[in-house]
Design a protein around this motif. Structure first.
Motif, PDB file in Angstrom:
ATOM      1  N   ASN A 170      50.340  40.651  43.535  1.00 20.07           N
ATOM      2  CA  ASN A 170      51.518  41.012  42.728  1.00 20.07           C
ATOM      3  C   ASN A 170      51.159  41.606  41.365  1.00 20.07           C
ATOM      4  O   ASN A 170      52.053  42.020  40.622  1.00 20.07           O
ATOM      5  N   VAL A 171      49.866  41.629  41.043  1.00 17.60           N
ATOM      6  CA  VAL A 171      49.436  42.203  39.761  1.00 17.60           C
ATOM      7  C   VAL A 171      48.994  43.645  39.985  1.00 17.60           C
ATOM      8  O   VAL A 171      48.048  43.894  40.741  1.00 17.60           O
ATOM      9  N   PRO A 172      49.634  44.630  39.361  1.00 14.81           N
ATOM     10  CA  PRO A 172      49.221  46.029  39.528  1.00 14.81           C
ATOM     11  C   PRO A 172      47.757  46.218  39.120  1.00 14.81           C
ATOM     12  O   PRO A 172      47.261  45.548  38.193  1.00 14.81           O
ATOM     13  N   GLU A 173      47.080  47.100  39.795  1.00 18.53           N
ATOM     14  CA  GLU A 173      45.648  47.286  39.558  1.00 18.53           C
ATOM     15  C   GLU A 173      45.346  47.659  38.112  1.00 18.53           C
ATOM     16  O   GLU A 173      44.354  47.203  37.544  1.00 18.53           O
ATOM     17  N   HIS A 174      46.208  48.459  37.490  1.00 19.07           N
ATOM     18  CA  HIS A 174      45.927  48.875  36.112  1.00 19.07           C
ATOM     19  C   HIS A 174      46.114  47.740  35.112  1.00 19.07           C
ATOM     20  O   HIS A 174      45.665  47.833  33.967  1.00 19.07           O
ATOM     21  N   ARG A 175      46.759  46.645  35.546  1.00 21.84           N
ATOM     22  CA  ARG A 175      46.970  45.500  34.662  1.00 21.84           C
ATOM     23  C   ARG A 175      45.875  44.449  34.797  1.00 21.84           C
ATOM     24  O   ARG A 175      45.730  43.579  33.936  1.00 21.84           O
ATOM     25  N   ARG A 176      45.098  44.514  35.840  1.00 17.92           N
ATOM     26  CA  ARG A 176      44.139  43.455  36.139  1.00 17.92           C
ATOM     27  C   ARG A 176      43.070  43.246  35.069  1.00 17.92           C
ATOM     28  O   ARG A 176      42.651  42.109  34.845  1.00 17.92           O
ATOM     29  N   PRO A 177      42.618  44.286  34.379  1.00 17.06           N
ATOM     30  CA  PRO A 177      41.632  44.029  33.301  1.00 17.06           C
ATOM     31  C   PRO A 177      42.220  43.251  32.127  1.00 17.06           C
ATOM     32  O   PRO A 177      41.465  42.724  31.300  1.00 17.06           O
ATOM     33  N   TRP A 178      43.546  43.183  32.038  1.00 15.42           N
ATOM     34  CA  TRP A 178      44.175  42.534  30.883  1.00 15.42           C
ATOM     35  C   TRP A 178      44.818  41.187  31.232  1.00 15.42           C
ATOM     36  O   TRP A 178      45.425  40.560  30.374  1.00 15.42           O
ATOM     37  N   VAL A 214      34.251  31.607  38.292  1.00 17.49           N
ATOM     38  CA  VAL A 214      34.474  32.222  36.981  1.00 17.49           C
ATOM     39  C   VAL A 214      35.226  31.234  36.111  1.00 17.49           C
ATOM     40  O   VAL A 214      35.835  30.284  36.599  1.00 17.49           O
ATOM     41  N   THR A 215      35.177  31.457  34.799  1.00 14.72           N
ATOM     42  CA  THR A 215      35.941  30.612  33.880  1.00 14.72           C
ATOM     43  C   THR A 215      37.383  31.107  33.783  1.00 14.72           C
ATOM     44  O   THR A 215      37.699  32.242  34.169  1.00 14.72           O
ATOM     45  N   ALA A 216      38.247  30.278  33.243  1.00 13.95           N
ATOM     46  CA  ALA A 216      39.674  30.562  33.233  1.00 13.95           C
ATOM     47  C   ALA A 216      40.039  31.799  32.434  1.00 13.95           C
ATOM     48  O   ALA A 216      41.039  32.462  32.721  1.00 13.95           O
ATOM     49  N   ASP A 217      39.223  32.133  31.408  1.00 12.45           N
ATOM     50  CA  ASP A 217      39.568  33.274  30.560  1.00 12.45           C
ATOM     51  C   ASP A 217      38.972  34.591  31.057  1.00 12.45           C
ATOM     52  O   ASP A 217      39.119  35.635  30.421  1.00 12.45           O
ATOM     53  N   THR A 218      38.313  34.559  32.205  1.00 14.23           N
ATOM     54  CA  THR A 218      37.741  35.794  32.759  1.00 14.23           C
ATOM     55  C   THR A 218      38.859  36.749  33.170  1.00 14.23           C
ATOM     56  O   THR A 218      39.812  36.344  33.833  1.00 14.23           O
ATOM     57  N   PRO A 219      38.779  38.022  32.794  1.00 13.89           N
ATOM     58  CA  PRO A 219      39.789  38.986  33.242  1.00 13.89           C
ATOM     59  C   PRO A 219      39.818  39.075  34.769  1.00 13.89           C
ATOM     60  O   PRO A 219      38.767  39.019  35.424  1.00 13.89           O
ATOM     61  N   LEU A 220      40.999  39.218  35.323  1.00  9.85           N
ATOM     62  CA  LEU A 220      41.144  39.280  36.775  1.00  9.85           C
ATOM     63  C   LEU A 220      40.343  40.437  37.362  1.00  9.85           C
ATOM     64  O   LEU A 220      39.694  40.290  38.407  1.00  9.85           O
TER      65      LEU A 220
END
Length: 403
Positions: free
Chosen positions: A322-330, A281-287
């Motif tokens: 360490n990234v909460p699941e609800h934060r991963r799209p952002w 994936v590219t660097a700007d792809t959402p997690l």
């Protein structure tokens, strides 16, 4: 004593920590091998100073408080003798091209960290014997010096102490149990007799464990027999020292057995089998999107590529956790990725000790695995390698990496 402490030989250094732990205060680099004094040395030096200084009150009462300075000088000179003992192992290890990572002076002695195992039993035997042999030579030299001076003088007391301490070091290290030098000698003899180094290791390990039990039970009894008028504090000190020494021997024997098993396991390790399938994936792809693609592709890793499709970074599994699941799209994958640095790209055909040697030179938590033409094969996670090694050492069937 020559032994490999902590990690098994060749195991990569902990990731993400920069340079590997130094192991104490660097004192020098004789023959190019760093010598470190660990903090525990200061503890045992203080103990020797107190015990030896207390005894000097009966031998040289005129010294007064200065006897503790003499006692500290003895502690330093004694560990100088230990260093000579370890340098003997080091020189033979270098002569046989086994590699020596470092020498540590620490609680109750020293350790020469030999990187590789000897490939022949007689080399193993000589590598182990040379340390106690040199301690005996030093004891003889101190005995000759002692005979040339008055016994009840500062030089006489110092030389007598060094003579006795080197005899004790030689005798103790010649006891036939791992991790002591005598245990390595026993291993070499059984290896030569059976043709199987593992049988030699097992014999020396169990002898070492029996020796550890004998030390814990026997040393306090011997101390009590030699001095029935000991105080309660002296008896407790003997018991504590016996327990510490027994624990060190028992643990060292166990480490030796694990290292021997690791040597058996290593030839079957292959990066091709350990690597996880990956998505790019590219660097700007959402997690969140990157993880969705990885799930669909049944992949266990994410590789960050630039506009030309060239790999530039690897997403760190620990950072993702360490990234909460609800934060991963952002969150962009670049926020949880580590740039590819020299040494973090490895060929897919690595196997055996080559894997550990390569990873040790460039510590990381993930490595990009590439084919011979430079295309991406997958990602090797250090955690997967550690799990595979642990499972093999414990005799469990290892699971395959995710994806």
């Amino acid at each position: 004593m020559n032994d490999t402490k902590g990690r098994a030989p060749g195991t990569p250094e902990p990731p993400d920590g920069g340079e590997p732990p130094r192991g104490g205060i660097l004192m020098g680099r004789p023959f190019g091998v760093p010598v470190y004094v660990t903090p525990s040395w200061f503890l045992v030096a203080a103990l020797i100073t107190w015990l030896f200084g207390s005894r000097l009150a009966d031998v040289l009462p005129e010294l007064g408080a200065a006897r503790y300075l003499l006692a500290f000088s003895f502690a330093v000179a004694f560990y100088g003798s230990v260093l000579v003992h370890e340098l003997a192992h080091t020189l033979v290890g270098l002569r046989y091209k086994l590699g020596v990572r470092r020498i540590q002076l620490q609680f109750l002695g020293g350790v020469s960290e030999i990187e590789k195992e000897a490939d022949r039993p007689w080399r193993e035997f000589w590598l182990a014997l040379v340390g106690p042999l040199l301690s005996l030579v030093l004891a003889g030299a101190f005995w000759a010096g002692f005979k040339a001076v008055e016994p009840a003088t500062v030089p006489g007391v110092l030389l007598a102490g060094l003579m006795i301490s080197n005899l004790v070091v030689a005798a103790f290290n010649l006891l036939p149990g791992l991790p002591l030098d005598g245990g390595r000698m026993l291993r070499a003899v059984v290896w030569a007799a059976t043709g199987d180094p593992m049988k030699g290791t097992v014999a020396a390990v169990w002898t070492g464990r029996a020796l550890a039990v004998a030390v814990v039970l026997g040393l306090p009894i011997i101390g009590a027999a030699q001095n029935a008028e000991r105080s309660t504090g002296e008896a407790m000190l003997d018991g504590v020292l016996a327990a510490i020494l027994g624990f060190i021997i028992w643990q060292g024997a166990g480490n030796s057995l694990r290292n021997a098993r690791l040597k058996q396991i290593l030839p079957g390790l292959k990066v091709r089998d350990l690597a996880r399938r990956s998505v790019e994936v590219t660097a700007d792809t959402p997690l969140g999107e990157a993880l969705r693609r990885a799930h669909e592709a049944q992949a266990g890793a994410v590789v960050v590529v630039d506009g030309r499709g060239e790999p530039t970074a690897l997403v760190k599994e620990s950072a993702v956790a360490n990234v909460p699941e609800h934060r991963r799209p952002w969150v962009a994958v670049s926020a949880v990725a580590r740039d590819l640095e020299p040494g973090h790209t490895i060929p897919v055909d690595l196997a055996g000790e080559q894997i550990l040697d390569t990873l040790r030179r460039a510590p990381a938590s993930e490595y990009l695995v590439v084919r011979g033409d430079g295309s991406v094969y997958g990602v090797l996670s250090l955690a997967d390698l550690e799990r595979r090694l642990t499972a093999a050492l414990l005799g469990r069937a290892p699971g395959r990496p995710t994806g």
